[in-house]
Write a protein that holds these residues in place. Structure first.
Motif, PDB file in Angstrom:
ATOM      1  N   GLN A 247       1.906  21.836   3.510  1.00 36.03           N
ATOM      2  CA  GLN A 247       1.826  22.321   2.524  1.00 36.03           C
ATOM      3  C   GLN A 247       0.769  23.588   2.593  1.00 36.03           C
ATOM      4  OE1 GLN A 247       1.517  20.070  -1.171  1.00 36.03           O
ATOM      5  NE2 GLN A 247       3.318  21.229  -1.907  1.00 36.03           N
ATOM      6  N   ASP A 248       1.449  24.854   2.813  1.00 33.96           N
ATOM      7  CA  ASP A 248       0.468  26.373   2.406  1.00 33.96           C
ATOM      8  C   ASP A 248       0.368  26.638   1.099  1.00 33.96           C
ATOM      9  OD1 ASP A 248       1.297  26.556   5.617  1.00 33.96           O
ATOM     10  OD2 ASP A 248      -0.189  25.874   5.192  1.00 33.96           O
TER      11      ASP A 248
ATOM     12  N   ALA B  26       1.170  -1.309  -0.291  1.00 37.69           N
ATOM     13  CA  ALA B  26       0.035   0.278   0.108  1.00 37.69           C
ATOM     14  C   ALA B  26       1.131   1.485  -0.019  1.00 37.69           C
ATOM     15  CB  ALA B  26      -0.543  -0.198   1.183  1.00 37.69           C
ATOM     16  N   GLY B  27       2.062   1.095   0.728  1.00 39.05           N
ATOM     17  CA  GLY B  27       3.041   2.301   0.958  1.00 39.05           C
ATOM     18  C   GLY B  27       2.523   2.879   1.694  1.00 39.05           C
ATOM     19  N   VAL B  28       2.441   4.163   1.778  1.00 40.71           N
ATOM     20  CA  VAL B  28       2.054   5.523   2.563  1.00 40.71           C
ATOM     21  C   VAL B  28       0.742   5.221   2.967  1.00 40.71           C
ATOM     22  CG1 VAL B  28       2.730   7.469   4.594  1.00 40.71           C
ATOM     23  CG2 VAL B  28       4.342   5.853   2.687  1.00 40.71           C
ATOM     24  N   THR B  29      -0.278   5.399   4.038  1.00 44.78           N
ATOM     25  CA  THR B  29      -1.163   5.386   3.882  1.00 44.78           C
ATOM     26  C   THR B  29      -1.782   6.888   5.314  1.00 44.78           C
ATOM     27  OG1 THR B  29      -2.081   3.396   5.648  1.00 44.78           O
ATOM     28  CG2 THR B  29      -1.392   3.559   3.231  1.00 44.78           C
ATOM     29  N   GLN B  30      -2.429   7.764   5.064  1.00 50.31           N
ATOM     30  CA  GLN B  30      -2.869   8.907   5.883  1.00 50.31           C
ATOM     31  C   GLN B  30      -4.147   8.370   5.567  1.00 50.31           C
ATOM     32  OE1 GLN B  30       0.156  11.847   4.147  1.00 50.31           O
ATOM     33  NE2 GLN B  30      -1.119  12.253   5.350  1.00 50.31           N
ATOM     34  N   THR B  31      -4.842   9.006   7.364  1.00 49.47           N
ATOM     35  CA  THR B  31      -6.208   9.057   7.687  1.00 49.47           C
ATOM     36  C   THR B  31      -6.328  10.027   8.768  1.00 49.47           C
ATOM     37  OG1 THR B  31      -6.302   7.120   9.523  1.00 49.47           O
ATOM     38  CG2 THR B  31      -7.279   6.360   6.936  1.00 49.47           C
ATOM     39  N   PRO B  32      -7.130  10.490   8.307  1.00 48.93           N
ATOM     40  CA  PRO B  32      -8.571  10.872   7.389  1.00 48.93           C
ATOM     41  C   PRO B  32      -8.473  11.713   6.627  1.00 48.93           C
ATOM     42  CG  PRO B  32      -8.859  12.648   9.040  1.00 48.93           C
ATOM     43  CD  PRO B  32      -7.905  11.332   9.881  1.00 48.93           C
ATOM     44  N   LYS B  33      -8.316  11.645   5.534  1.00 46.32           N
ATOM     45  CA  LYS B  33      -8.651  12.426   4.138  1.00 46.32           C
ATOM     46  C   LYS B  33      -8.651  13.824   4.079  1.00 46.32           C
ATOM     47  CE  LYS B  33      -8.940   9.371   0.297  1.00 46.32           C
ATOM     48  NZ  LYS B  33      -8.857   8.106   1.229  1.00 46.32           N
ATOM     49  N   PHE B  34     -10.039  14.039   5.181  1.00 36.93           N
ATOM     50  CA  PHE B  34     -10.253  15.210   5.487  1.00 36.93           C
ATOM     51  C   PHE B  34     -10.982  15.990   6.248  1.00 36.93           C
ATOM     52  CE2 PHE B  34     -10.702  16.359   0.681  1.00 36.93           C
ATOM     53  CZ  PHE B  34     -11.195  15.460   0.290  1.00 36.93           C
TER      54      PHE B  34
ATOM     55  N   THR C  85      -4.965  25.458   9.546  1.00 35.27           N
ATOM     56  CA  THR C  85      -5.538  25.161   8.565  1.00 35.27           C
ATOM     57  C   THR C  85      -4.769  24.697   7.347  1.00 35.27           C
ATOM     58  OG1 THR C  85      -7.777  26.400   8.835  1.00 35.27           O
ATOM     59  CG2 THR C  85      -6.805  25.629   6.527  1.00 35.27           C
ATOM     60  N   SER C  86      -4.266  23.912   6.418  1.00 40.98           N
ATOM     61  CA  SER C  86      -3.099  22.991   6.007  1.00 40.98           C
ATOM     62  C   SER C  86      -3.668  22.487   5.275  1.00 40.98           C
ATOM     63  CB  SER C  86      -2.303  23.353   7.042  1.00 40.98           C
ATOM     64  OG  SER C  86      -0.585  23.234   6.365  1.00 40.98           O
ATOM     65  N   VAL C  87      -2.538  21.708   4.535  1.00 34.86           N
ATOM     66  CA  VAL C  87      -2.126  19.890   3.822  1.00 34.86           C
ATOM     67  C   VAL C  87      -1.147  19.276   4.419  1.00 34.86           C
ATOM     68  CG1 VAL C  87      -2.104  18.333   2.189  1.00 34.86           C
ATOM     69  CG2 VAL C  87      -3.563  20.958   1.996  1.00 34.86           C
ATOM     70  N   TYR C  88      -1.582  18.265   4.923  1.00 33.09           N
ATOM     71  CA  TYR C  88      -0.568  17.714   5.894  1.00 33.09           C
ATOM     72  C   TYR C  88      -0.695  16.020   5.177  1.00 33.09           C
ATOM     73  CZ  TYR C  88      -0.815  21.158  10.010  1.00 33.09           C
ATOM     74  OH  TYR C  88      -1.683  22.017  10.804  1.00 33.09           O
ATOM     75  N   PHE C  89       0.955  16.373   5.209  1.00 34.19           N
ATOM     76  CA  PHE C  89       1.345  14.583   4.015  1.00 34.19           C
ATOM     77  C   PHE C  89       2.631  13.670   4.946  1.00 34.19           C
ATOM     78  CE2 PHE C  89       0.342  15.730   0.101  1.00 34.19           C
ATOM     79  CZ  PHE C  89      -0.003  16.493  -0.346  1.00 34.19           C
ATOM     80  N   CYS C  90       2.493  13.613   4.744  1.00 34.51           N
ATOM     81  CA  CYS C  90       3.321  11.706   5.927  1.00 34.51           C
ATOM     82  C   CYS C  90       4.095  11.344   4.389  1.00 34.51           C
ATOM     83  CB  CYS C  90       2.521  10.526   6.695  1.00 34.51           C
ATOM     84  SG  CYS C  90       3.508   9.634   7.260  1.00 34.51           S
TER      85      CYS C  90
ATOM     86  N   PHE D  25       5.459   9.168  -0.148  1.00 36.02           N
ATOM     87  CA  PHE D  25       4.649  10.337   0.292  1.00 36.02           C
ATOM     88  C   PHE D  25       3.099   9.385   0.048  1.00 36.02           C
ATOM     89  CE2 PHE D  25       6.294  14.191   1.184  1.00 36.02           C
ATOM     90  CZ  PHE D  25       7.326  14.646   0.986  1.00 36.02           C
ATOM     91  N   GLY D  26       2.370   9.999   1.191  1.00 40.29           N
ATOM     92  CA  GLY D  26       0.865   9.553   1.330  1.00 40.29           C
ATOM     93  C   GLY D  26       0.071  10.637  -0.029  1.00 40.29           C
ATOM     94  N   PRO D  27      -1.134   9.930   0.438  1.00 40.37           N
ATOM     95  CA  PRO D  27      -2.374  11.033  -0.610  1.00 40.37           C
ATOM     96  C   PRO D  27      -2.637  12.408   0.403  1.00 40.37           C
ATOM     97  CG  PRO D  27      -3.095   9.225   0.916  1.00 40.37           C
ATOM     98  CD  PRO D  27      -2.093   9.329   1.373  1.00 40.37           C
ATOM     99  N   GLY D  28      -2.167  12.299   1.758  1.00 38.00           N
ATOM    100  CA  GLY D  28      -1.984  14.372   2.213  1.00 38.00           C
ATOM    101  C   GLY D  28      -3.643  13.936   2.964  1.00 38.00           C
ATOM    102  N   THR D  29      -3.648  14.747   4.059  1.00 35.51           N
ATOM    103  CA  THR D  29      -4.892  14.742   5.053  1.00 35.51           C
ATOM    104  C   THR D  29      -5.304  16.756   4.812  1.00 35.51           C
ATOM    105  OG1 THR D  29      -4.890  13.383   6.523  1.00 35.51           O
ATOM    106  CG2 THR D  29      -5.928  15.207   7.279  1.00 35.51           C
ATOM    107  N   ARG D  30      -6.470  16.811   4.346  1.00 33.46           N
ATOM    108  CA  ARG D  30      -6.667  18.581   4.491  1.00 33.46           C
ATOM    109  C   ARG D  30      -7.523  18.678   6.132  1.00 33.46           C
ATOM    110  NH1 ARG D  30      -6.802  20.938  -0.440  1.00 33.46           N
ATOM    111  NH2 ARG D  30      -5.866  19.504  -2.614  1.00 33.46           N
ATOM    112  N   LEU D  31      -6.979  19.586   6.507  1.00 33.79           N
ATOM    113  CA  LEU D  31      -7.828  20.363   7.827  1.00 33.79           C
ATOM    114  C   LEU D  31      -8.121  21.752   7.354  1.00 33.79           C
ATOM    115  CD1 LEU D  31      -8.127  19.773  10.835  1.00 33.79           C
ATOM    116  CD2 LEU D  31      -5.864  20.094  11.211  1.00 33.79           C
ATOM    117  N   THR D  32      -8.872  21.981   7.786  1.00 34.99           N
ATOM    118  CA  THR D  32      -9.484  23.286   8.156  1.00 34.99           C
ATOM    119  C   THR D  32      -9.769  23.287   9.868  1.00 34.99           C
ATOM    120  OG1 THR D  32      -9.963  23.040   5.495  1.00 34.99           O
ATOM    121  CG2 THR D  32     -10.759  24.725   7.222  1.00 34.99           C
ATOM    122  N   VAL D  33      -9.465  24.492  10.011  1.00 37.85           N
ATOM    123  CA  VAL D  33      -9.598  24.918  11.606  1.00 37.85           C
ATOM    124  C   VAL D  33     -10.722  26.161  11.406  1.00 37.85           C
ATOM    125  CG1 VAL D  33      -8.758  25.724  13.917  1.00 37.85           C
ATOM    126  CG2 VAL D  33      -7.578  23.657  12.182  1.00 37.85           C
ATOM    127  N   LEU D  34     -11.708  26.022  12.150  1.00 35.64           N
ATOM    128  CA  LEU D  34     -12.892  27.310  11.808  1.00 35.64           C
ATOM    129  C   LEU D  34     -12.809  27.897  13.206  1.00 35.64           C
ATOM    130  CD1 LEU D  34     -14.898  25.929   8.994  1.00 35.64           C
ATOM    131  CD2 LEU D  34     -13.150  27.631   8.758  1.00 35.64           C
TER     132      LEU D  34
END
Lengths: 112, 108
Positions: free
Chosen positions: A37-38, A2-10, A86-91, A103-112
Motif C-alpha cells: 500500500q503506497d 490471533a487472526g493474521v499476524t505479521q512480523t516485523p512491524k517496522f 519502500t511501502s507498507v506491506y499487508f498480509c 488483514f494483518g497489522p502491516g509491516t512498514r518497510l523503508t529502503v534507503l
C-alpha cells in the motif's frame, strides 16, 4: 484467535539487502495474499496462494518471492531491496476468494 | 482506465453530518462489492459486503450498488469522530480489486 499476524512491524533496509516478511494466520484459511500500500494508490496485490504448495503472481510481483509450505504461513521474500519497495506491506487471508479478507497489522518497510 | 476508481479526498465533515463515499468500476462482470475501513497505521477491516444491486443497511452505514451505472456508494449517517478513517471500496473478479481509498475526517 490471533487472526493474521505479521512480523516485523517496522524495518529499514539498505539498497541490495534482502529480508523476509513473515505472515501467519490461525483461521485455517486456504487463501492468503500479500499486498503493498503506497500513499494514494490503494492496495496492490503482489502474490497470492490458494493453498499449501500453490502460489501465483498478482499485479506487482517483480522483486518479490513467496512460498506456502503450510496452511498457516505465507512469507514474502525481498531479494535485492530497492527504494521503490519502500511501502507498507499487508498480509491477508480468506476462506474463499470472494469472501471477506482478514488483514494483518502491516509491516512498514523503508529502503534507503 | 483503472478497474475501480475512487476519489482519494481528503474529505472533512462536522460531527453529525451525512457522508457519501463513492466508487465507479469498469467491468460489468464484477459481482461482489465490499467496503473496508482502515484506521491510521492499521490493516483494513471489512465494513460492508453486498452481492446484488440495491441497498444494504447496517446501523448508521448503508451500502448502495447500481450495476447499471457501475457505481457503488457508502453512506454514513450521524457521522462520529470515531468514523475518521480511510474507506476503501473493493470488488472481486478472481482476485480482489481495491479503490485508492478516501480519507475521511469527522470533526467534533
Amino acid at each position: 484467535n490471533a487472526g493474521v499476524t505479521q512480523t516485523p512491524k517496522f524495518r529499514i533496509l539498505k539498497i541490495g539487502q534482502s529480508m523476509t516478511l513473515q505472515c501467519t494466520q490461525d483461521m485455517n484459511h486456504n487463501y492468503m495474499y500479500w499486498y503493498r500500500q503506497d500513499p494514494g494508490m490503494g492496495l496492490k496485490l503482489i502474490y497470492y496462494s490458494v493453498g499449501a504448495g500453490i502460489t501465483d503472481k498478482g499485479e506487482v510481483p517483480n522483486g518479490y518471492n513467496v512460498s506456502r509450505s503450510t496452511t498457516e504461513d505465507f512469507p514474502l521474500r525481498l531479494e535485492l531491496a530497492a527504494p521503490s519497495q519502500t511501502s507498507v506491506y499487508f498480509c491477508a487471508s480468506s476462506d474463499r476468494n470472494y469472501n471477506e479478507q482478514f488483514f494483518g497489522p502491516g509491516t512498514r518497510l523503508t529502503v534507503l | 482506465q483503472k478497474e475501480v476508481e475512487q476519489d482519494p479526498g481528503p474529505l472533512s465533515v462536522p460531527e453529525g453530518a451525512i457522508v457519501s463515499l463513492n466508487c465507479t468500476y469498469s467491468n460489468s462482470a464484477f459481482q461482489y462489492f465490499m467496503w473496508y475501513r482502515q484506521y491510521s497505521r492499521k490493516g483494513p477491516e471489512l465494513l460492508m459486503y453486498t452481492y446484488s444491486s440495491g441497498n444494504k443497511e447496517d446501523g448508521r452505514f448503508t451500502a448502495q450498488v447500481d450495476k447499471s451505472s457501475k457505481y457503488i456508494s457508502l453512506f454514513i449517517r450521524d457521522s462520529q469522530p470515531s468514523d475518521s478513517a480511510t474507506y476503501l471500496c473493493a470488488t472481486v473478479l478472481g482476485d480482489m480489486r481495491f479503490g485508492a481509498g478516501t480519507r475521511l475526517t469527522v470533526k467534533p
